[in-house]
Design an enzyme around this catalytic site. Structure first.
Site, PDB file in Angstrom:
ATOM      1  N   ALA A 447       0.818  -1.209   0.000  1.00 59.06           N
ATOM      2  CA  ALA A 447       0.000   0.000   0.000  1.00 59.06           C
ATOM      3  C   ALA A 447       0.857   1.266   0.000  1.00 59.06           C
ATOM      4  O   ALA A 447       0.733   2.120  -0.882  1.00 59.06           O
ATOM      5  CB  ALA A 447      -0.931  -0.015   1.219  1.00 59.06           C
ATOM      6  N   LYS A 500       4.312  -8.180  -7.015  1.00 57.34           N
ATOM      7  CA  LYS A 500       3.970  -6.786  -6.756  1.00 57.34           C
ATOM      8  C   LYS A 500       5.029  -5.829  -7.289  1.00 57.34           C
ATOM      9  O   LYS A 500       4.713  -4.810  -7.916  1.00 57.34           O
ATOM     10  CB  LYS A 500       3.783  -6.559  -5.257  1.00 57.34           C
ATOM     11  N   ASP A 548       5.965  -4.068   6.533  1.00 53.23           N
ATOM     12  CA  ASP A 548       4.768  -4.398   7.292  1.00 53.23           C
ATOM     13  C   ASP A 548       5.080  -5.078   8.619  1.00 53.23           C
ATOM     14  O   ASP A 548       4.191  -5.628   9.246  1.00 53.23           O
ATOM     15  CB  ASP A 548       3.854  -5.308   6.463  1.00 53.23           C
ATOM     16  N   CYS A 604       0.589  -9.007   5.328  1.00 57.17           N
ATOM     17  CA  CYS A 604       0.838  -8.926   3.883  1.00 57.17           C
ATOM     18  C   CYS A 604       1.127 -10.278   3.255  1.00 57.17           C
ATOM     19  O   CYS A 604       0.897 -10.466   2.070  1.00 57.17           O
ATOM     20  CB  CYS A 604       1.967  -7.931   3.596  1.00 57.17           C
TER      21      CYS A 604
END
Length: 975
Positions: A447, A500, A548, A604
């Site tokens: 994010a 990602k 994270d 995550c």
């Protein structure tokens, strides 16, 4: 978990475990079901599609409102490209709203997005519940503000000018806030209740979490049972583990048990219309208490800026002294009415010098805050801004006029027909060249990572000659990522090769074709030091952490301190966020984790790589939502409007359409259960899929000896290598899952089940379990070419998609009788199978990965505390991080120029403060006390590895020396 001084925040990146999980899952966890329902009925107008407007639109669309209309009469120009991330060079000279429409629509297929290219009129505004004005004149703000206030329309005004920003809210005469802070109601397990007036409650926990004046309800109390039906009671806190309640002297003796749960109350707020609020200094909310005079001055300066434009027909020119003098004179005139004790003319001059600028980081911050206010206006969830907020980052300007480079003049800040013109207007062309030459390492592409990469592309970081960005993230893309990781799309889901980092890198190359960026898929830990070693770090200008978990932060911080490289760090927890900038020898470093920080819930790697019971509990929650709520909602939407549903579904892309239509066909076709036996059979096959087949497929794709493209072990660090389970009807947990899953499945079809395990075992003897063979076509690819070849070779069964489309083209004639019953998760009813399912599903998942299981009590507590990330907070945090990036590139050496930040958008709490300095030590006799170089290196490596250990408990930050000597002694001195 990153916040060190004021809060402890959990950095969360939610990954969906079930393909049916809808877009709004994360929002539902943060806002709640009722708030999401309200938001799903809201129509929002956003006026102005420059950088700030598109940032707000992006965040609002991702949040899941019913519709968004973007309005702009203007045409795209080079000045827009410094912050408008959906404009391409081919859009020059075209309408900004129309040019952005297709990209905005692709963000969330559940939100209807349209464009309006005409002027704003009252007849247009009255079609919306919320109106957002950006890039608007003060006359329009006052005109439409009066109209909105008198017609019950919530108004938000947002504006940025260079390094300064403004936000205003008017939600009407009376606005009900249903939940002021969004916090999960505090609860505590009861240890004892005295029989007295007032009765004293002692809790099992050392800290119950209540405050004076809190209202609680008591339940599950044995003995003093009248309290269970007594209703909400006001309490007085007596200590961290005790509080007093009502008169209990006439009640029965307390025996055992009980839970005290906070009861939240709504609140009514009043707002003034913009005309009145404009002259009310009490409505100014501070974001930096060291800048109180500056922000009071900015309130007048923004008004004067509108007057300047009205008089001159343009904004003040960059670095124009005459324009600045005129603006100062206009602000001085306004102050004759406002009577500010102090007027900061330097702020007015700086605003004039930079007002033509349009900066992505400032727009990201203000845009995140503004979008959160839209969500509050739609839902009544969280406390809105009352009513003005100002932000400035003028300390980003050179500490000397030109800093390390050129002198800032009208010439050096003038436009050059470049995508960076909006930034050059503030910092000059020389600074733009320095930005392009930077070499940065971004760790994490979730994010915050996506938002950082967007900002990097817009500001041109590493996009010049010699510049470069390296990004690493080991995760693939999940459906739940899409509601706040806006660089990803539905077609990227479930494609193992589409990691990602690679997808994010490709997306920002589209935003800025000059980006020099390389994507890796490595975990950053001691095992990857052969890739990210001394040479790699010494070649960097800085590092950005979008991680994270606290262990990875601590390790990365240690590497940056060791190599004396600056680090930008940020994290979020729902509506909360924080940022930290680490400057070698100037500020404190992130430092080791303090005891207690591991209560965080990192998610995550939820789908394939859990390593804590919190991960498996959230996975079980996602399973519940997908199987028993979202699947039923799909079917009901299909029955409601079959043609429209099919059209919308097919518009999402073939892969997603096949998935959704298979789900619908399962609810209306032959797979639909006809009785209880079918529900038991489904539950048993579901067990086999989740705990045997899926694990076998994962191990087929990633064998236990799998290596990454860099030659590092795939299953290492926090990645636990799983093993499949074999169903055993004599195993209590196995049967608990089947019983709960079958009953819940029956509920969504209106089929009555049973808890009779013996009867269910008899049915299980007749259930056929199909043989499973892992798909050998799924493999890890090393190049883009291999990935594209595999995708084109066709895992997608287009024939099956066409078959389903044909079968579903006409809904059943008895569709009313086939309506399904979606289930909302409720953890507090022990008879509804909800917690039964969560506990069994989570513990079986934990068994797959050799994670210690949790009992029902612990599972119930943990399952109610999970809050995912949302787009608004991540955008704001990434914006603040990049504001600090400007200062690092400028080479600022004054600690007063930097800011750490702590924000809670739920209550519009934004505090920016000067960071703490490093701890300093005097080493008096280096020759006597310095170990040999070899011993230094040995200790350094040993201690760096210890930093990553969860068991390590240190209270102080990393030591950072004032001199450049002995950096290798970090580990030993720390001990």
């Amino acid at each position: 978990t990153g916040a060190k001084n004021m809060f402890q925040f959990t950095i969360i990146t939610l990954a969906s475990s079930n393909s049916l999980v809808f877009w709004a899952l994360c929002g539902r966890y943060v806002l709640g079901h009722e708030a999401m329902r309200r938001m799903g009925t809201a129509n929002v107008l956003i006026a102005g599609m420059r950088g700030l407007g598109v940032e707000i639109a992006k965040n609002v669309i991702l949040s899941g409102v019913k519709s968004v209309t973007v309005q702009d009469e203007g045409l795209a120009e080079w000045m827009d490209f410094s912050s408008q991330f959906f404009l391409l060079a081919s859009h020059l000279g075209q309408n900004r709203a129309l040019s952005s429409l297709s990209q905005l629509s692709a963000l969330n297929p559940h939100v209807h997005v349209s464009a309006h290219t005409g002027p704003l009129k009252e007849t247009l505004l009255q079609q919306f519940q919320v109106v957002v004005l950006t890039d608007s004149s003060l006359d329009d703000q006052q005109r439409f503000g009066t109209f909105c206030h008198s017609n019950g329309i919530k108004l938000i005004v947002a504006d940025t000018k260079g390094l300064c920003g403004q936000l205003f809210c008017d939600f009407g005469e009376e606005f009900e806030v249903l939940d002021t802070d969004g916090e999960t109601p505090a609860s505590a397990m009861i240890d004892d209740i005295t029989k007295a007036d007032p009765g004293v409650v002692t809790c099992i926990e050392q800290r119950h979490g209540f405050v004076d004046g809190s209202t609680v309800s008591l339940s599950e109390v044995c003995g003093m049972t009248k309290l269970n039906s007594y209703g909400p009671v006001d309490i007085k806190v007596l200590g961290p583990d005790s509080f007093s309640i009502c008169d209990t002297s006439s009640f029965s003796e307390y025996k055992k048990g009980g839970v005290a749960t906070e009861v939240k109350k709504s609140k009514i707020l009043q707002f003034k219309p913009l005309d009145e609020a404009l002259v009310d200094p009490e409505l100014l909310v501070m974001t930096d208490y060291g800048k109180m005079t500056k922000h009071q001055t900015l309130h007048l300066a923004f008004q004067a800026l509108h007057g300047f434009v009205k008089r001159v027909g343009r904004l003040p020119k960059p670095r124009s002294q005459s324009d600045a003098e005129l603006l100062v004179a206009m602000v001085t005139e306004l102050n004759k009415v406002s009577h500010l004790d102090q007027l900061d003319e330097d702020v007015v001059q700086s605003l004039s010098f930079t007002a033509c600028g349009d900066l992505a980081p400032v727009n990201a911050f203000i845009g995140g805050l503004a979008a959160q206010e839209v969500m509050k206006a739609c839902t009544g969830k969280f406390t809105p801004l009352q009513q003005w907020l100002y932000f400035d980052a003028l300390e980003c300007l050179p500490e000397g006029n030109g800093g390390e480079g050129e002198e800032l003049t009208e010439s050096t800040c003038s436009p050059r027909g470049s995508r960076y013109d909006g930034q050059t207007a503030v910092f000059g062309s020389g600074f733009q060249e320095r930005l392009g030459e930077q070499k940065y390492f971004l760790v994490g592409a979730g994010a915050i990572g996506c938002e950082l990469l967007k900002n990097f592309a817009l500001i041109g970081l590493g996009a010049g000659e010699g510049g470069h960005i390296t990004v690493t993230d080991m995760d693939s893309i999940e459906r739940s990522n899409l509601n706040r990781q806006f660089l990803f799309r539905s077609q990227d889901i479930g494609v193992r090769e589409k990691q990602k980092s690679e997808v994010a890198a490709q997306a920002v190359r589209v935003m800025n074709p000059n980006m020099n960026i390389t994507a890796h898929q490595n975990r950053l830990d001691p095992d990857s030091e052969q890739v990210y070693g001394h040479t790699f770090f010494m070649g960097l200008d800085g590092v950005a952490a979008a991680l994270d978990n606290v262990e990875a932060r601590v390790y990365l911080d240690g590497r940056c301190v060791q190599h004396q490289r600056p680090m930008l760090e940020g994290g979020t927890l729902g509506s909360k966020g924080h940022t930290l900038v680490v400057v070698p020898h100037l500020t404190e470093s992130y430092g080791p984790a303090k005891t207690g920080s591991q209560n965080a819930i990192p998610l995550c790697t939820l789908k394939n790589f859990p390593h804590r019971i919190e991960h498996t509990l959230q996975w079980a929650r996602d399973q519940f939502e997908g199987l028993y709520k979202q699947a039923a909602e799909h079917v009901n939407l299909y029955f409601r409007d079959a043609a429209g549903f099919l059209e919308r579904t097919l518009g999402r892309g073939e892969a997603e359409a096949l998935e959704v239509l298979e789900c619908v066909w399962g609810g209306v076709g032959r797979q639909r259960p006809q009785g209880w036996e079918d529900c038991v059979g489904w539950a048993r096959r579901q067990w086999e899929t989740l705990y045997n087949n899926n694990i076998a497929q994962l191990l087929h794709c990633f064998p236990s000896d799998q290596l990454t493209s860099s030659g590092l072990p795939f299953w290492s660090g926090a990645k636990r290598c799983p093993h499949p389970l074999t169903f055993d009807p004599s195993n209590t947990t196995h049967m608990d899952y089947v019983v709960a899953a079958a009953n819940l499945y029956g509920q969504i079809y209106g089929i009555v089940g049973t808890r009779d395990s013996s009867a269910i075992r008899s049915i299980l003897e007749t259930v056929h379990i199909p043989a499973f063979t892992p798909k050998s076509t799924i493999k890890i690819h090393l190049t883009d070419k291999e990935m594209e070849e595999e995708r084109e070779s066709g895992h997608l069964d287009t024939g099956r998609l066409e078959e389903l489309q044909k079968k579903l083209s006409s809904p059943p004639v008895n569709s009313a009788a086939l309506q399904m019953h979606p289930i909302d998760f409720e953890k507090d009813d022990d008879n509804n199978f909800h917690i039964d399912y969560i506990v069994a599903a989570s513990n079986l998942r934990a068994e797959n990965y050799d994670i210690p299981t949790a009992d029902r009590h612990k599972s119930k507590l943990i399952a109610g505390r999970i809050i995912p990330a949302i787009a608004t907070t991540t955008a704001a945090v990434a914006g603040l991080m990049c504001v600090e990036l400007y200062k690092l590139v400028q080479g600022h050496r004054k600690i007063s120029s930097y800011r750490s930040s702590y924000i809670n958008l739920a209550v519009q709490y934004c505090v920016l403060s000067e960071p703490l300095g490093p701890q300093r030590f005097t080493v008096s006799d280096r020759s006597a006390h310095t170990p040999t170089v070899k011993r230094i290196e040995q200790k350094q490596r040993k201690e760096q590895r210890k930093v990553c250990s969860k068991k390590r408990e240190l209270s102080g930050p990393h030591l950072q020396f004032a001199s450049d000597v002995m950096p290798g002694l970090l580990g030993s001195m720390e001990q």
